[in-house]
Design a protein around this motif. Structure first.
Motif, PDB file in Angstrom:
ATOM      1  N   LEU A 197       0.825  -1.211   0.000  1.00 22.58           N
ATOM      2  CA  LEU A 197       0.000   0.000   0.000  1.00 22.58           C
ATOM      3  C   LEU A 197       0.860   1.262   0.000  1.00 22.58           C
ATOM      4  CD1 LEU A 197      -2.890   1.111   0.145  1.00 22.58           C
ATOM      5  CD2 LEU A 197      -2.711   1.043   2.639  1.00 22.58           C
ATOM      6  N   SER A 198       1.901   1.285   0.855  1.00 24.14           N
ATOM      7  CA  SER A 198       2.726   2.489   0.971  1.00 24.14           C
ATOM      8  C   SER A 198       3.996   2.427   0.139  1.00 24.14           C
ATOM      9  CB  SER A 198       3.093   2.728   2.439  1.00 24.14           C
ATOM     10  OG  SER A 198       3.904   1.679   2.933  1.00 24.14           O
ATOM     11  N   VAL A 199       4.209   1.329  -0.587  1.00 16.33           N
ATOM     12  CA  VAL A 199       5.456   1.167  -1.346  1.00 16.33           C
ATOM     13  C   VAL A 199       5.691   2.310  -2.333  1.00 16.33           C
ATOM     14  CG1 VAL A 199       6.652  -0.280  -3.036  1.00 16.33           C
ATOM     15  CG2 VAL A 199       5.584  -1.327  -1.044  1.00 16.33           C
ATOM     16  N   PRO A 200       4.725   2.731  -3.158  1.00 15.10           N
ATOM     17  CA  PRO A 200       4.993   3.845  -4.093  1.00 15.10           C
ATOM     18  C   PRO A 200       5.386   5.131  -3.382  1.00 15.10           C
ATOM     19  CG  PRO A 200       2.973   2.688  -4.684  1.00 15.10           C
ATOM     20  CD  PRO A 200       3.363   2.201  -3.331  1.00 15.10           C
ATOM     21  N   TYR A 201       4.782   5.380  -2.220  1.00 14.66           N
ATOM     22  CA  TYR A 201       5.086   6.605  -1.491  1.00 14.66           C
ATOM     23  C   TYR A 201       6.483   6.543  -0.870  1.00 14.66           C
ATOM     24  CZ  TYR A 201       0.062   7.334  -1.979  1.00 14.66           C
ATOM     25  OH  TYR A 201      -1.193   7.493  -2.500  1.00 14.66           O
ATOM     26  N   VAL A 202       6.856   5.383  -0.361  1.00 14.70           N
ATOM     27  CA  VAL A 202       8.207   5.229   0.189  1.00 14.70           C
ATOM     28  C   VAL A 202       9.246   5.323  -0.915  1.00 14.70           C
ATOM     29  CG1 VAL A 202       9.763   3.685   1.444  1.00 14.70           C
ATOM     30  CG2 VAL A 202       7.365   3.844   2.119  1.00 14.70           C
ATOM     31  N   ALA A 203       8.933   4.752  -2.102  1.00 16.00           N
ATOM     32  CA  ALA A 203       9.861   4.842  -3.236  1.00 16.00           C
ATOM     33  C   ALA A 203      10.065   6.296  -3.648  1.00 16.00           C
ATOM     34  CB  ALA A 203       9.328   4.021  -4.411  1.00 16.00           C
ATOM     35  N   ALA A 204       8.985   7.083  -3.642  1.00 17.17           N
ATOM     36  CA  ALA A 204       9.117   8.508  -3.966  1.00 17.17           C
ATOM     37  C   ALA A 204       9.970   9.233  -2.936  1.00 17.17           C
ATOM     38  CB  ALA A 204       7.731   9.143  -4.053  1.00 17.17           C
ATOM     39  N   GLU A 205       9.818   8.846  -1.667  1.00 20.04           N
ATOM     40  CA  GLU A 205      10.650   9.452  -0.614  1.00 20.04           C
ATOM     41  C   GLU A 205      12.113   9.098  -0.815  1.00 20.04           C
ATOM     42  OE1 GLU A 205      10.914   9.572   4.278  1.00 20.04           O
ATOM     43  OE2 GLU A 205       9.937   7.887   3.254  1.00 20.04           O
ATOM     44  N   ARG A 206      12.411   7.842  -1.168  1.00 18.39           N
ATOM     45  CA  ARG A 206      13.791   7.407  -1.414  1.00 18.39           C
ATOM     46  C   ARG A 206      14.392   8.182  -2.599  1.00 18.39           C
ATOM     47  NH1 ARG A 206      13.289   5.444   2.929  1.00 18.39           N
ATOM     48  NH2 ARG A 206      13.554   3.244   3.551  1.00 18.39           N
ATOM     49  N   GLU A 207      13.574   8.399  -3.631  1.00 23.03           N
ATOM     50  CA  GLU A 207      14.063   9.137  -4.789  1.00 23.03           C
ATOM     51  C   GLU A 207      14.415  10.580  -4.410  1.00 23.03           C
ATOM     52  OE1 GLU A 207      12.595  10.480  -9.272  1.00 23.03           O
ATOM     53  OE2 GLU A 207      11.376   9.139  -8.046  1.00 23.03           O
TER      54      GLU A 207
END
Length: 398
Positions: free
Chosen positions: A1-11
């Protein structure tokens, strides 16, 4: 569920740290040119992006935690309602109702741990996804089947070579020439004419869009990449020194190169006394980025690398332009020995550098404007090279 948001944070994190690395490397230029305000504004913009994306990722993690809390709240309500119902019907004692509630409470800690592990797993999944994106970036360079390149001075051949970066206009356009083994080619041209691109193609850092490049009649795409780069050496104006010993900086961590050979090379170029003056000699650690080493010493170390490399083709990209007159005189003798028995391409902007060339090539807008023997072109009043000699290369080739 939160994977896309965490990926954006990592980017956003990666963009910030990349920005910091680039600006810290150029902090002197930024200060002296008054770019501090712009850099700080860009830093705050990057930091704000991390805040926005981090807050979105945190909200999604809180949503998972809230769902778990909601499930427990619903469970407590159901247990209390069921216990009250059973107690009112005298089908359960107060102690039994308390046990129901306590059992429900005992499930809370392991489920909260599972929720926390789920959040960690999603963060890890986002990071792994970014790593997988990097791993799936395929190189366009395909190693050759291993056609051997003979030892000694190398012949260089370009046949209708066309090359451009991306979808932009080609930098080199139908370039064709032959350089015999042992000859020195002076490569001239304005900035952006394709001089550096031509030499990078010889390392097979890129492949041309069309045409063929050969070393000793061997197509570069047929030879192993490692062998091509072993047989070609380069010295540029910008020398990269590593936070490692003098020995490792010269040998590129190749333990097969003996100290005796390194000493002989340093004596040849006049750096052995400097090396002996260091506290640990060859074992002395150089600071990151070559700190503590002068520009002249760094340039001489780059020449020593090529001597140890012992290539058949040497490329000098105006390699002595950063040296003071005394150091330049010191290196002239070493350059003569380096070019002896080898083919060389010298990217030149000054007249003294051109004097050692056997042949001259002038590039203009990706085309060969002029190519021939240096003496013949110098004696031809109609040649572009003769014009450069008369007007001054330093004023024209910029």
């Amino acid at each position: 569920l939160s994977v896309p948001y965490v990926a954006a944070e990592r980017e956003a994190d990666a963009q910030l740290y990349g920005f910091l690395e680039e600006r810290l490397a150029g902090v002197d230029d930024i200060r002296t040119n008054g770019g501090g305000a712009y850099v700080m504004r860009r830093y705050f913009e990057r930091a704000r992006e991390i805040l926005v994306r981090g807050r979105a990722a945190s909200m999604m993690n809180i949503l998972i935690w809230s769902m778990a809390i909601g499930v427990f709240a619903l469970g407590y309500a159901l247990v209390l309602a069921l216990g009250a119902y059973l107690f009112s019907r005298r089908e359960a004692t107060l102690g039994t109702v308390f046990l129901f509630f306590q059992y429900t409470q005992m499930l809370r800690q392991p489920l909260e741990q599972l929720t926390e592990q789920l959040r960690d797993f999603q963060r890890a999944s986002a990071s792994i996804g970014r790593i997988e994106e990097l791993r799936h970036i395929a190189t366009t360079m395909v190693d050759g089947y291993g056609a051997p390149i003979s030892a000694g001075a190398l012949a260089v051949g370009f046949e209708k070579v066309v090359f451009g970066y991306g979808e932009h206009e080609p930098v080199l356009k139908q370039v064709s020439f032959e350089l015999a083994p042992g000859k020195v080619l002076g490569l001239l041209g304005r900035t952006g004419s394709g001089k550096t691109t031509l030499t990078r193609l010889l390392f097979r850092l890129y492949d041309p869009q069309s045409g063929t490049i050969r070393l000793n009649d061997v197509d570069l795409r047929s030879a192993h990449l490692a062998e091509v780069r072993q047989r070609v050496g380069i010295v540029t104006q910008d020398v990269q020194l590593f936070n490692a010993s003098v020995r490792d900086n010269l040998s590129f961590f190749d333990r097969s190169i003996s100290d005796a050979r390194i000493q002989a090379v340093l004596e040849t170029i006049g750096l052995w006394n400097w090396c002996q003056s260091l506290p640990g000699g060859l074992d002395s650690e150089l600071a990151p980025g070559g700190g503590g080493v002068s520009a002249g010493e760094a340039q001489l170390l780059a020449f020593a690398r090529v001597f140890l490399h012992d290539p058949g083709l040497v490329i000098l990209d105006e390699a002595s332009s950063r040296l003071d007159p005394a150091t330049e005189r010191l290196i002239e003798r070493a350059v003569e020995q380096l070019l002896r028995g080898r083919t060389a391409i010298i990217i030149a902007h000054r007249l003294p550098t051109v004097q050692r060339a056997d042949e001259i090539m002038i590039l203009e807008e990706g085309h060969i404007r002029e190519y021939g023997l240096r003496e013949s072109l110098a004696n031809d009043p109609a040649s572009r090279f003769a014009e450069l000699l008369q007007t001054g290369m330093e004023e024209v080739l910029v």
